[in-house]
Motif scaffolding. Structure first.
Motif, PDB file in Angstrom:
ATOM      1  N   ALA A   1      18.520  -4.324   6.093  1.00 64.35           N
ATOM      2  CA  ALA A   1      19.306  -3.992   7.281  1.00 64.35           C
ATOM      3  C   ALA A   1      20.784  -3.912   6.906  1.00 64.35           C
ATOM      4  O   ALA A   1      21.273  -4.710   6.097  1.00 64.35           O
ATOM      5  CB  ALA A   1      19.090  -5.050   8.355  1.00 64.35           C
ATOM      6  N   PRO A   2      21.525  -2.963   7.481  1.00 62.07           N
ATOM      7  CA  PRO A   2      22.926  -2.779   7.075  1.00 62.07           C
ATOM      8  C   PRO A   2      23.784  -4.015   7.264  1.00 62.07           C
ATOM      9  O   PRO A   2      24.697  -4.270   6.468  1.00 62.07           O
ATOM     10  CB  PRO A   2      23.402  -1.608   7.951  1.00 62.07           C
ATOM     11  CG  PRO A   2      22.386  -1.451   9.028  1.00 62.07           C
ATOM     12  CD  PRO A   2      21.100  -1.956   8.474  1.00 62.07           C
TER      13      PRO A   2
ATOM     14  N   ALA B   1      18.707 -13.465   2.349  1.00 61.58           N
ATOM     15  CA  ALA B   1      18.946 -13.889   3.737  1.00 61.58           C
ATOM     16  C   ALA B   1      18.196 -12.977   4.702  1.00 61.58           C
ATOM     17  O   ALA B   1      17.681 -13.443   5.736  1.00 61.58           O
ATOM     18  CB  ALA B   1      20.439 -13.871   4.033  1.00 61.58           C
ATOM     19  N   TYR B   2      18.126 -11.695   4.367  1.00 54.97           N
ATOM     20  CA  TYR B   2      17.378 -10.787   5.235  1.00 54.97           C
ATOM     21  C   TYR B   2      15.887 -11.132   5.229  1.00 54.97           C
ATOM     22  O   TYR B   2      15.242 -11.143   6.293  1.00 54.97           O
ATOM     23  CB  TYR B   2      17.576  -9.331   4.819  1.00 54.97           C
ATOM     24  CG  TYR B   2      16.780  -8.384   5.687  1.00 54.97           C
ATOM     25  CD1 TYR B   2      17.080  -8.239   7.035  1.00 54.97           C
ATOM     26  CD2 TYR B   2      15.685  -7.681   5.179  1.00 54.97           C
ATOM     27  CE1 TYR B   2      16.331  -7.408   7.861  1.00 54.97           C
ATOM     28  CE2 TYR B   2      14.935  -6.852   5.993  1.00 54.97           C
ATOM     29  CZ  TYR B   2      15.252  -6.717   7.336  1.00 54.97           C
ATOM     30  OH  TYR B   2      14.510  -5.913   8.146  1.00 54.97           O
ATOM     31  N   ILE B   3      15.348 -11.441   4.086  1.00 59.29           N
ATOM     32  CA  ILE B   3      13.936 -11.842   4.021  1.00 59.29           C
ATOM     33  C   ILE B   3      13.712 -13.122   4.817  1.00 59.29           C
ATOM     34  O   ILE B   3      12.678 -13.270   5.488  1.00 59.29           O
ATOM     35  CB  ILE B   3      13.482 -11.992   2.557  1.00 59.29           C
ATOM     36  CG1 ILE B   3      13.450 -10.625   1.872  1.00 59.29           C
ATOM     37  CG2 ILE B   3      12.102 -12.650   2.473  1.00 59.29           C
ATOM     38  CD1 ILE B   3      12.481  -9.631   2.477  1.00 59.29           C
TER      39      ILE B   3
ATOM     40  N   GLN C   1      10.493 -11.754  -3.286  1.00 60.56           N
ATOM     41  CA  GLN C   1      10.796 -11.611  -1.861  1.00 60.56           C
ATOM     42  C   GLN C   1       9.570 -11.181  -1.070  1.00 60.56           C
ATOM     43  O   GLN C   1       9.322 -11.664   0.044  1.00 60.56           O
ATOM     44  CB  GLN C   1      11.935 -10.606  -1.689  1.00 60.56           C
ATOM     45  CG  GLN C   1      13.274 -11.122  -2.206  1.00 60.56           C
ATOM     46  CD  GLN C   1      14.298 -10.023  -2.413  1.00 60.56           C
ATOM     47  OE1 GLN C   1      13.957  -8.843  -2.509  1.00 60.56           O
ATOM     48  NE2 GLN C   1      15.568 -10.406  -2.516  1.00 60.56           N
ATOM     49  N   THR C   2       8.778 -10.298  -1.648  1.00 59.15           N
ATOM     50  CA  THR C   2       7.533  -9.867  -1.002  1.00 59.15           C
ATOM     51  C   THR C   2       6.597 -11.048  -0.813  1.00 59.15           C
ATOM     52  O   THR C   2       5.947 -11.194   0.244  1.00 59.15           O
ATOM     53  CB  THR C   2       6.862  -8.774  -1.842  1.00 59.15           C
ATOM     54  OG1 THR C   2       7.759  -7.662  -1.969  1.00 59.15           O
ATOM     55  CG2 THR C   2       5.558  -8.321  -1.223  1.00 59.15           C
ATOM     56  N   ARG C   3       6.522 -11.909  -1.809  1.00 59.18           N
ATOM     57  CA  ARG C   3       5.643 -13.080  -1.718  1.00 59.18           C
ATOM     58  C   ARG C   3       6.037 -13.968  -0.540  1.00 59.18           C
ATOM     59  O   ARG C   3       5.173 -14.504   0.162  1.00 59.18           O
ATOM     60  CB  ARG C   3       5.710 -13.860  -3.042  1.00 59.18           C
ATOM     61  CG  ARG C   3       4.688 -14.977  -3.156  1.00 59.18           C
ATOM     62  CD  ARG C   3       4.767 -15.668  -4.513  1.00 59.18           C
ATOM     63  NE  ARG C   3       4.401 -14.765  -5.589  1.00 59.18           N
ATOM     64  CZ  ARG C   3       3.153 -14.467  -5.936  1.00 59.18           C
ATOM     65  NH1 ARG C   3       2.128 -15.012  -5.260  1.00 59.18           N
ATOM     66  NH2 ARG C   3       2.903 -13.659  -6.946  1.00 59.18           N
TER      67      ARG C   3
END
Length: 407
Positions: free
Chosen positions: A182-183, A191-193, A225-227
């Motif tokens: 996200a921008p 932090a976005y994750i 991050q995917t995990r």
């Protein structure tokens, strides 16, 4: 036949491609179907119809071809705007990665989606869904991923649910918050994750999520991050799927298979370890020839290795505004044959029973007793024609849950 209180309908004089049984295509040259409510009660050669059959309605299909309803198991149908200008840029030499890193790509669609009203999002998505229905689609997956905030991801998922209610179409909603950064989180991917994982319980509690997806790639999110996203999904009992190995072999397919992923999608750069992991997990390989075509890709997915390992292969349109603005499942089947060298029978299996499996649905994709009464009627003599013609829609009728749908 077992007694039923549901209204029973006979669909006769059909050339059936059931995709069930050991024979190629599961063909019945002179076939019939009996539906009771939303289910298929009987299917087979018309000469073997049960004696004394009582029906409340009857349809003569005049020898038309009947197949299971198509299942489009990978779409990004809800979004604002379009990206035709990026199409031009790619033709002038810019790569998908260059456009994304310059602030285009997914982020431009995020801005348009956030700016669109709920009604505008629904109206545009409804038109796209109707185009898919017109080519025989009875079940559809819709991913979020163009909101990238709790508020806007929820809006998109609510639109997906509304499509299912108002079009009497089966819609599976997949949360793809980990689609792009996200921008407002620029430079703060972890932090976005964290935020994506925090949003998921609320979205799930509202009944908006059937599965969780992520974009594990050099321009997406790392395996670590995917995990974290998958761990959050697992805590809620939600199945996972993954955009994997599209631009590089990041080990995403093996990671997803470790979570028992329903599917891994794209897979052009899938390696031997990923194939083996998917085979062990029973994950479906969803091939997306529309994106392969639109991006001028040259790296083919390892179809021979997937076949050898008995990994089910599905086909989907991957409809999205940036890399596959395709609204034709029949064209996707044709491209799967021409680019990836699938057989027409593999392509039809890929757009029906294997696509249903990629959504965790075992009650459709075949014409068999007990299955959901989802089927399409075609102006064709043989099912191989569905992957042969392009630029022509031979679909005559669409039946979903035993009821004929306006196309």
């Amino acid at each position: 036949m077992t007694p039923t209180n549901a209204s029973r309908t006979l669909w006769r004089n059909a050339h059936l491609a059931t995709l069930a049984g050991a024979s190629p295509w599961g063909l019945f040259a002179q076939g019939a179907l009996v539906t009771a409510g939303e289910r298929i009660e009987w299917v087979g050669d018309a000469s073997a119809l049960p004696a004394g059959l009582v029906v409340q309605a009857e349809h003569d299909l005049h020898g038309a071809l009947v197949t299971p309803g198509l299942v489009d198991c990978h779409t990004h149908l809800v979004y604002g705007g379009q990206r035709a200008a990026e199409f031009e840029r790619r033709l002038q030499g810019a790569s998908y990665e260059q456009i994304a890193r310059a602030g285009g790509g997914i982020r431009s669609t995020v801005a348009a989606t956030r700016a669109a009203s709920d009604e505008a999002l629904f109206a545009s998505a409804r038109g796209r869904a109707l185009a898919l229905i017109a080519e025989g689609v009875t079940t559809l997956e819709v991913k979020s991923g163009y909101g990238l905030s709790l508020h806007d991801e929820a809006r998109c998922l609510r639109v997906a649910r509304r499509l299912g209610r108002e079009l009497a179409l089966t819609v599976r909603a997949t949360f793809l918050g980990a689609h792009a950064l996200a921008p407002e989180f620029e430079g703060r991917a972890d932090a976005y994750i964290d935020a994506v994982c925090e949003w998921l319980p609320a979205l799930h509690a509202e009944g908006l999520v059937d599965a969780v997806d992520a974009f594990c790639e050099t321009i997406g999110f790392t395996p670590a991050q995917t995990r974290r996203v998958f761990d959050a999904a697992q805590r809620l009992g939600l199945p996972v799927k993954l955009h994997a190995e599209q631009l590089s072999d990041s080990g995403g397919a093996a990671l997803a298979a470790g979570y028992g992923a329903l599917s891994c999608d794209h897979l052009e750069h899938l390696g031997a370890d990923g194939v083996a992991a998917m085979a062990r997990a029973g994950s479906v390989a969803v091939l997306l020839p529309g994106a392969f075509y639109f991006l001028h890709e040259t790296k083919l997915p390892p179809v021979a290795a997937l076949r050898e390992a008995d990994v089910p292969i599905a086909i989907a349109t991957d409809h999205n505004p940036g890399t596959s603005p395709c609204l034709s499942p029949l064209l996707a089947m044709n491209m799967a044959c021409t680019f990836f060298r699938l057989t027409p029978e593999e392509a039809l299996h890929g757009a029906t029973v294997n696509a249903a499996r990629a959504l965790g649905l075992a009650d459709r994709g075949l014409l068999a007793a007990g299955q959901r009464a989802d089927f399409a009627v075609w102006d064709a003599e043989h099912p191989n024609e569905l992957a042969y013609w392009f630029g022509r829609n031979p679909c005559l009728r669409v039946v979903a849950g035993g009821k004929e749908r306006a196309r």
